[in-house]
Design an enzyme around this catalytic site. Structure first.
Site, PDB file in Angstrom:
ATOM      1  N   ASP A  50       0.784  -1.275  -0.206  1.00 43.90           N
ATOM      2  CA  ASP A  50      -0.109   0.292  -0.302  1.00 43.90           C
ATOM      3  C   ASP A  50       0.670   0.826  -0.046  1.00 43.90           C
ATOM      4  O   ASP A  50       2.218   0.877   0.375  1.00 43.90           O
ATOM      5  CB  ASP A  50      -0.884   0.383   1.069  1.00 43.90           C
ATOM      6  CG  ASP A  50      -2.066  -0.795   1.419  1.00 43.90           C
ATOM      7  OD1 ASP A  50      -1.761  -1.853   0.618  1.00 43.90           O
ATOM      8  OD2 ASP A  50      -2.807  -0.872   1.895  1.00 43.90           O
ATOM      9  N   HIS A 101      -6.137   2.963  -3.322  1.00 49.64           N
ATOM     10  CA  HIS A 101      -5.565   3.553  -1.896  1.00 49.64           C
ATOM     11  C   HIS A 101      -6.362   4.440  -1.593  1.00 49.64           C
ATOM     12  O   HIS A 101      -5.960   5.115  -0.370  1.00 49.64           O
ATOM     13  CB  HIS A 101      -4.717   2.554  -1.741  1.00 49.64           C
ATOM     14  CG  HIS A 101      -3.915   2.699  -0.192  1.00 49.64           C
ATOM     15  ND1 HIS A 101      -4.855   2.113   0.404  1.00 49.64           N
ATOM     16  CD2 HIS A 101      -3.691   2.785   0.904  1.00 49.64           C
ATOM     17  CE1 HIS A 101      -5.127   1.790   1.853  1.00 49.64           C
ATOM     18  NE2 HIS A 101      -4.029   2.527   2.153  1.00 49.64           N
ATOM     19  N   HIS A 105      -6.244   9.560   1.114  1.00 43.44           N
ATOM     20  CA  HIS A 105      -5.036   8.194   2.671  1.00 43.44           C
ATOM     21  C   HIS A 105      -6.503   9.515   3.749  1.00 43.44           C
ATOM     22  O   HIS A 105      -5.744   9.141   4.917  1.00 43.44           O
ATOM     23  CB  HIS A 105      -3.918   8.105   2.910  1.00 43.44           C
ATOM     24  CG  HIS A 105      -3.339   7.347   4.086  1.00 43.44           C
ATOM     25  ND1 HIS A 105      -3.622   6.752   4.732  1.00 43.44           N
ATOM     26  CD2 HIS A 105      -2.874   6.075   2.824  1.00 43.44           C
ATOM     27  CE1 HIS A 105      -3.300   5.671   5.288  1.00 43.44           C
ATOM     28  NE2 HIS A 105      -3.726   4.625   4.049  1.00 43.44           N
ATOM     29  N   HIS A 193       3.651  -2.180   2.387  1.00 40.27           N
ATOM     30  CA  HIS A 193       3.746   0.012   2.420  1.00 40.27           C
ATOM     31  C   HIS A 193       5.100  -0.420   1.313  1.00 40.27           C
ATOM     32  O   HIS A 193       6.268  -1.502   1.802  1.00 40.27           O
ATOM     33  CB  HIS A 193       3.798   0.455   3.089  1.00 40.27           C
ATOM     34  CG  HIS A 193       2.492  -0.079   4.092  1.00 40.27           C
ATOM     35  ND1 HIS A 193       2.315  -0.839   5.332  1.00 40.27           N
ATOM     36  CD2 HIS A 193       1.220   0.905   4.531  1.00 40.27           C
ATOM     37  CE1 HIS A 193       1.469  -0.982   5.749  1.00 40.27           C
ATOM     38  NE2 HIS A 193       0.792  -0.177   5.095  1.00 40.27           N
TER      39      HIS A 193
HETATM   40 ZN   LIG Z   1      -2.265   3.086   3.408  1.00 41.13          ZN
END
Ligand SMILES: [Zn+2]
Length: 231
Positions: A50, A101, A105, A193
């Protein structure tokens, strides 16, 4: 009952109803989905990354995955895709699955409905504008609201949860503990990530990825992105 008290009680009731519908019900649904995912992923290793793409780590990670002949799912942030569209496309061109995503954020539970829905829609449209059709959505912070779930359902976007957190974003950086927990489960969707600057978290992502791939080889598991579960 005095009118002021009655108004306050009505407002409190409406607030509780809002939280119940927007947050509590989706949270309970998520728990059921993750239980199901734990069964579906037995005998499989699904690698997920991510918060990228990011020049500092994504190319190095792509090199490692290519060397090991492994595919993965990358859930990208629209603002990162806008900053590095070539890099974003190179992930898809290398055969990996690309999902959204959100754009920047926002925490779904801490955002106003219009903010989180705009963040969601802008994330998807930014990926599309870069020539990437998002295959599924990973909710920021793993949090979901009912209105976001409704939007995603209408957009035909599956919600991509995870069963195991690698710990790279705040947990202990413990490769052995991550492997032990994945081995005991007999398969996993692992959260990682690819947005870290060089340093211990950056090194950990590469190290835990390689160790998970070794474990999958040893156990004879299938390795890939969410396409392993049939979309
Ligand atoms: Zn994230």
């Amino acid at each position: 009952m005095p009118p002021a008290q009655s108004i306050l009680l009505t407002l409190a009731g409406l607030g509780a109803l809002y939280v119940g519908i927007q947050i509590v019900l989706p949270h309970l649904w998520k728990k059921g989905q993750i239980r199901k995912l734990r069964d579906e992923v037995r005998g499989k290793l699904i690698l997920t990354y991510d918060d990228g793409p990011w020049d500092g780590l994504t190319p190095e990670l792509l090199g490692l995955l290519q060397k090991r002949g492994a595919r993965a799912s990358f859930f990208m942030l629209g603002e990162k895709v806008e900053a590095a569209p070539e890099l974003a496309r190179s992930v898809a061109e290398a055969g990996h699955e690309v999902g959204s995503h959100s754009y920047s954020h926002h925490h779904p539970w801490k955002s106003a409905p219009w903010t989180r829905l705009q963040d969601l829609a802008r994330g998807h449209s930014t990926l599309s504008a870069a020539g990437l059709e998002p295959a599924g959505h990973r909710p920021p912070y793993g949090k979901l609201c009912a209105d976001s779930a409704f939007w995603l359902g209408r957009a035909g976007q599956g919600i991509r949860w995870w069963t195991h957190d690698s710990g790279d974003s705040g947990g202990p950086l413990d490769v052995a503990a991550c492997l032990r927990s994945v081995r005991e489960a007999g398969g996993a969707v692992v959260l990682m990530h690819d947005g870290y600057a060089p340093g211990e978290r950056h090194a950990y992502v590469l190290e835990v990825t390689a160790a998970l791939l070794d474990l999958a080889d040893e156990q004879g598991w299938d390795v890939g992105g969410f396409e392993l579960l049939g979309g």
